[in-house]
Design an enzyme around this catalytic site. Structure first.
Site, short mmCIF file in Angstrom:
data_model
loop_
_atom_site.label_atom_id
_atom_site.label_comp_id
_atom_site.label_asym_id
_atom_site.label_seq_id
_atom_site.Cartn_x
_atom_site.Cartn_y
_atom_site.Cartn_z
N HIS A 16 0.81 -0.98 0.04
CA HIS A 16 0.16 0.09 0.09
C HIS A 16 0.92 1.17 0.12
O HIS A 16 1.46 1.56 0.98
CB HIS A 16 -1.01 -0.12 1.12
N HIS A 18 1.29 5.25 -1.75
CA HIS A 18 0.88 6.43 -2.57
C HIS A 18 2.16 7.15 -3.33
O HIS A 18 3.14 7.87 -2.40
CB HIS A 18 0.10 7.59 -1.64
N LEU A 19 2.31 7.11 -4.35
CA LEU A 19 3.34 7.65 -5.30
C LEU A 19 3.10 8.87 -5.84
O LEU A 19 3.84 9.63 -6.19
CB LEU A 19 3.72 6.90 -6.31
N ARG A 20 1.82 9.41 -5.87
CA ARG A 20 1.35 10.63 -6.68
C ARG A 20 1.75 10.64 -8.08
O ARG A 20 1.91 9.45 -8.66
CB ARG A 20 2.16 11.91 -6.12
N ASN A 44 -5.55 7.07 -5.96
CA ASN A 44 -6.19 8.12 -5.59
C ASN A 44 -5.54 9.49 -6.13
O ASN A 44 -5.21 10.48 -5.35
CB ASN A 44 -6.53 8.32 -4.10
N LYS A 102 -9.66 -0.49 -5.39
CA LYS A 102 -9.62 0.21 -3.89
C LYS A 102 -11.01 0.83 -3.78
O LYS A 102 -11.49 1.57 -4.55
CB LYS A 102 -8.43 1.18 -4.17
N HIS A 139 -10.33 1.20 2.40
CA HIS A 139 -10.24 2.10 3.14
C HIS A 139 -11.36 2.05 4.35
O HIS A 139 -12.51 2.24 4.01
CB HIS A 139 -10.22 3.68 2.53
N HIS A 177 -4.33 -0.22 6.11
CA HIS A 177 -3.93 0.68 7.37
C HIS A 177 -4.76 0.45 8.54
O HIS A 177 -5.13 1.57 9.03
CB HIS A 177 -3.59 1.74 6.79
N LEU A 222 -5.03 9.23 8.13
CA LEU A 222 -6.11 8.68 8.20
C LEU A 222 -5.82 7.28 7.71
O LEU A 222 -5.25 6.85 6.69
CB LEU A 222 -7.06 9.18 7.17
N ASP A 250 1.42 2.80 3.51
CA ASP A 250 0.59 4.00 3.28
C ASP A 250 1.45 5.24 3.35
O ASP A 250 1.07 6.20 3.74
CB ASP A 250 -0.20 3.94 4.31
N HIS A 254 2.99 14.66 1.39
CA HIS A 254 2.29 15.88 1.27
C HIS A 254 3.48 16.96 1.82
O HIS A 254 4.14 16.56 2.67
CB HIS A 254 1.15 15.96 2.44
N ALA A 266 -3.81 14.89 5.45
CA ALA A 266 -3.59 13.72 5.94
C ALA A 266 -2.52 12.88 5.31
O ALA A 266 -2.91 12.59 4.09
CB ALA A 266 -5.01 12.88 6.11
C1 NCD Z 1 -3.42 9.08 2.02
C2 NCD Z 1 -3.16 10.25 1.03
O1 NCD Z 1 -2.47 11.07 1.45
O2 NCD Z 1 -3.31 9.79 -0.28
N1 NCD Z 1 -3.69 9.82 3.43
C3 NCD Z 1 -3.64 9.11 4.52
O3 NCD Z 1 -3.78 9.77 5.57
N2 NCD Z 1 -3.22 7.90 4.75
C4 NCD Z 1 -4.91 8.45 1.62
C5 NCD Z 1 -5.23 7.45 2.40
O4 NCD Z 1 -4.83 6.25 2.23
O5 NCD Z 1 -6.10 7.35 3.29
ZN ZN Z 2 -3.33 5.15 1.70
#
Ligand code: NCD
Ligand code: ZN
Length: 346
Positions: A16, A18-20, A44, A102, A139, A177, A222, A250, A254, A266
């Protein structure tokens, strides 16, 4: 075992992350590829990755930032919306590059506005996923403003997950998560078909780190960090050797300023030192011997994929976690910024 200063384990994977997108990838992809064999890439984006064509194009953009010589593989995921069609699932499966779908409850977290408003809206999609053996990644929080943010995961289990498992008994589900003792217990009690990922922040920290002695937005993610009883239950689950619990960082970048903000985002960034964080959590629990199962075996076993065949070696050599990392024209303040970390990958 726990006093070892060196530890060799099968190459781990991240189930899990997030690479953007676009310019962010030159920062996030090399971190993900440092020693993970594979990473399950969250969809996402804005707009989200909703179909096979978008997923394949995103995969190509990711691969452009993969360091030369690296064999790391991004594993793509589709983002379910109220409008996802069952045909989409068959196409995804046929691509050979999409490994899961997802479910974000609409509005529950970062970039989830196009998420599903009611699980019953995607019943035909879920039954197609069941037929095609594509796992559903959840989620697992309700997005109801009347439910306390610390209870949203437990309420999701009661109100939605039980029903989902009942209605789709053959669907493979990963509760992502997990952050509460209720989730750890619920997953541990199911015989098969349900697993959970656990992040480094939920193992190493609790809500005191975030809220006592001043509010510290870099611990805000989150599902939100909870009381230490929940942290203890998650540590127990992760170090239990139970194959239903496995690694999912996760890691979610940011910028520093978007988190140090009147309405902070988050997400915690941990992929610059992911296995190092986990090794520390497992060592603190006296369970370094359980790290390999959690990090390298349980994930591929659940997804029905081969385990990685090579190894990595961790050494206990304390180092200082940076306070900032470069990120496009900005910075990221990583998880545990400025703290001493105990392990390094050699
Ligand atoms: C994640 C994100 O920033 O894309 N943020 C997080 O707090 N975990 C999204 C997610 O997995 O809920
Ligand atoms: Zn996530």
């Amino acid at each position: 075992m726990t006093n070892k200063i060196q530890l060799t384990i099968t190459r781990p994977d991240d189930w899990h992350v997030h690479l953007r997108d676009n310019e962010a990838l030159i920062h996030t992809v090399p971190d993900a590829a440092r020693y993970f064999g594979r990473s399950i890439v969250m969809p996402n984006l804005n707009p989200p990755v909703m179909n096979t064509k978008q997923a394949m194009a995103y995969r190509n953009r990711i691969l452009e930032s993969r360091p030369a010589g690296s064999l790391w593989q991004p594993m793509m995921v589709l983002y379910l919306t109220d409008n996802t069609k069952p045909e989409e699932i068959s196409q995804a499966k046929a691509s050979g590059q999409i490994f899961a779908c997802k479910y974000y409850p609409a509005g529950a977290t970062t970039n989830s506005d196009s998420g599903v408003t009611k699980l019953s809206n995607i019943a035909s999609v879920l039954s197609q996923m069941e037929k095609e053996s594509i796992p559903l990644l959840l989620h697992g929080e309700v997005n109801d403003h009347n439910v306390d943010i610390f209870d949203r995961e437990a309420v999701f289990i009661d109100q939605q997950l039980q029903k989902l498992i009942h209605n789709f008994p053959e669907l493979n589900i990963v509760l992502e998560h997990i952050s509460s003792k209720e989730s750890a217990q619920f997953v541990a009690e199911r015989p098969h078909g349900l697993a959970a990922t656990i992040t480094p922040q939920h193992l190493l920290y609790n809500r005191n780190h975030m809220l006592a002695g001043g509010i510290k937005p870099h611990y805000y993610c989150l599902p939100i960090l909870k009381r230490d009883v929940h942290q203890k239950a998650l540590i127990a689950a992760a170090t239990s050797g139970d194959p239903r619990f496995f690694l999912g960082t996760d890691s979610a970048p940011h910028t520093t300023c978007s988190k140090e903000n009147a309405c902070g985002c988050a997400g915690c960034y941990s992929n610059h030192a992911a296995i190092e964080f986990y090794a520390e959590a497992f060592e603190l629990a006296g369970a370094l011997d359980k790290l390999e199962g959690f990090a390298s075996h349980h994930g591929p076993d659940f997804y029905g994929l081969p385990r990685n065949i090579d190894t990595i070696t961790l050494k206990k050599m304390p180092w200082k976690n940076p306070t900032k990392l470069p990120f496009m024209k900005n910075t990221i303040t990583p998880l545990g910024a400025g703290e001493m970390r105990q392990w390094q990958v050699t």
